[in-house]
Design an enzyme around this catalytic site. Structure first.
Site, PDB file in Angstrom:
ATOM      1  N   SER A 105       8.198  11.481  61.828  1.00 53.34           N
ATOM      2  CA  SER A 105       7.813  10.253  62.506  1.00 53.34           C
ATOM      3  C   SER A 105       7.614   9.121  61.478  1.00 53.34           C
ATOM      4  O   SER A 105       8.552   8.767  60.765  1.00 53.34           O
ATOM      5  CB  SER A 105       6.564  10.502  63.352  1.00 53.34           C
ATOM      6  OG  SER A 105       6.334   9.456  64.250  1.00 53.34           O
ATOM      7  N   ASP A 152      12.001  11.692  73.557  1.00 53.03           N
ATOM      8  CA  ASP A 152      11.300  10.973  72.498  1.00 53.03           C
ATOM      9  C   ASP A 152      11.828   9.543  72.462  1.00 53.03           C
ATOM     10  O   ASP A 152      13.043   9.336  72.393  1.00 53.03           O
ATOM     11  CB  ASP A 152      11.566  11.675  71.153  1.00 53.03           C
ATOM     12  CG  ASP A 152      10.855  11.032  69.977  1.00 53.03           C
ATOM     13  OD1 ASP A 152      10.210   9.985  70.147  1.00 53.03           O
ATOM     14  OD2 ASP A 152      10.965  11.586  68.861  1.00 53.03           O
ATOM     15  N   HIS A 185       8.388  14.222  71.190  1.00 57.73           N
ATOM     16  CA  HIS A 185       7.950  13.762  69.876  1.00 57.73           C
ATOM     17  C   HIS A 185       6.647  14.471  69.490  1.00 57.73           C
ATOM     18  O   HIS A 185       5.763  14.663  70.314  1.00 57.73           O
ATOM     19  CB  HIS A 185       7.706  12.249  69.914  1.00 57.73           C
ATOM     20  CG  HIS A 185       7.434  11.649  68.575  1.00 57.73           C
ATOM     21  ND1 HIS A 185       8.436  11.193  67.754  1.00 57.73           N
ATOM     22  CD2 HIS A 185       6.273  11.431  67.911  1.00 57.73           C
ATOM     23  CE1 HIS A 185       7.910  10.720  66.644  1.00 57.73           C
ATOM     24  NE2 HIS A 185       6.591  10.861  66.714  1.00 57.73           N
TER      25      HIS A 185
END
Length: 314
Positions: free
Chosen positions: A161, A256, A286
């Site tokens: 991320s 996501d 995610h």
């Protein structure tokens, strides 16, 4: 269309049933505590490793805390390849402790030293503080390789991320001579383009943990009122060139908002001649790698990425 993994659905249902406010409804300090408690409860059993050591790198604003892991079965005094790992959390939440389980799994699967970096967080330390700390930590690890039992000629960066964003940025800096040479970059559902606007940002804006509101909260805290989204240190997709970068493993999840960021980054690397190994977990959300206690397929996927990293650094 692929349906959502039943385990991921259970996690989302648990979050909805908890009655707790979402992270974007909390001040950053409280959001960090909520994330540590909530995600910590979703993680699997930490794998045993040969060594865990807390260290500090010299950073631009003071010491940067690090945690070093040596894999299970490592031969004493053997110089192993190493991966500098940058945690996720939107540049606002997350720390070494929350990523202990993930780093242990990656360490063993890749059979390399993993050095996890506790870079400064926003809004107390906004952009480019995280970039500066991650760059400083990577330089320090390479410089201290001899005392850390690391083979500096086999160094990688990795992150998920926001950490995937930082790994991509440090890889660009390495290519340009501002960081030590890197053999590989491992980018797990990375933030590649802070401008947004891709289809997955709309398709997955609600209901899958990382929401459009939460992305806005993270980027607002990190970038401030006049966000420099066109700066490649924020949006590595916008770097003037992607040629000469280290080979990459890139993983995206189907449910996501950042899915299309990762796809676009893989495409631009390939077009620049960079070898890319691409994985799409079409049924996942995610952050699933931080929920592996309830989503066991996420740990399997991480172990596969570790195997790719091990091969790249062999």
């Amino acid at each position: 269309m692929t349906s959502l993994d039943p385990d991921a659905r259970k996690v989302l249902d648990l979050m909805a049933a908890s009655g707790q406010p979402t992270l974007d409804q909390l001040p950053p300090v409280q959001a960090r505590m909520a994330a540590s408690a909530g995600l910590g409860a979703l993680q699997g059993v930490p794998e045993p490793v040969a060594e865990v050591r807390d260290l500090q790198a010299d950073g631009p604003a003071g010491p940067v805390p690090l945690r070093l892991y040596r894999p299970a079965g490592a031969v004493p005094d053997q110089a192993l390849p190493a991966t500098v790992f940058f945690h996720g959390g939107g540049f606002v939440i997350g720390d070494i402790a929350l990523y202990d389980v993930l780093c242990r799994t990656l360490c063993n699967a890749a059979h390399c030293v993993v050095v996890s970096v506790d870079y400064r967080l926003a809004p107390e330390a906004p952009f480019p503080a995280a970039v500066e700390d991650c760059l400083a930590a990577t330089r320090w690890v390479a410089a201290q390789a001899g005392t850390l039992g690391i083979d500096a000629s086999r160094l990688a960066v990795a992150g998920d991320s926001a950490g995937g964003n930082l790994a991509a940025v440090v890889s660009l800096m390495s290519r340009d001579g501002d960081a030590p040479p890197l053999k590989y970059q491992l980018l797990i559902y990375p933030v590649a383009d802070a401008r947004g606007g891709r289809p997955s940002h709309e398709e997955n804006a609600e209901g899958y943990f990382l929401t459009a509101d939460l992305m806005g909260y993270f980027l607002g805290n990190y970038l401030g009122d006049t966000p420099p989204v066109d700066d490649w240190r924020v949006s590595p997709l916008l770097a003037p060139s992607h040629g000469g970068l280290p080979p990459a493993s890139i993983l995206v999840c189907g449910f996501d908002p950042l899915r299309d960021d990762g796809i676009a980054y893989a495409d631009i690397l390939r077009k620049a001649g960079v070898p890319v190994r691409f994985t799409a977990l079409d049924d996942q959300i995610h952050g699933c790698f931080s929920m592996d206690g309830l989503i066991p397929s996420a740990r399997t996927a991480l172990q596969q990425l570790g195997a790719e990293l091990r091969e790249a650094l062999s």
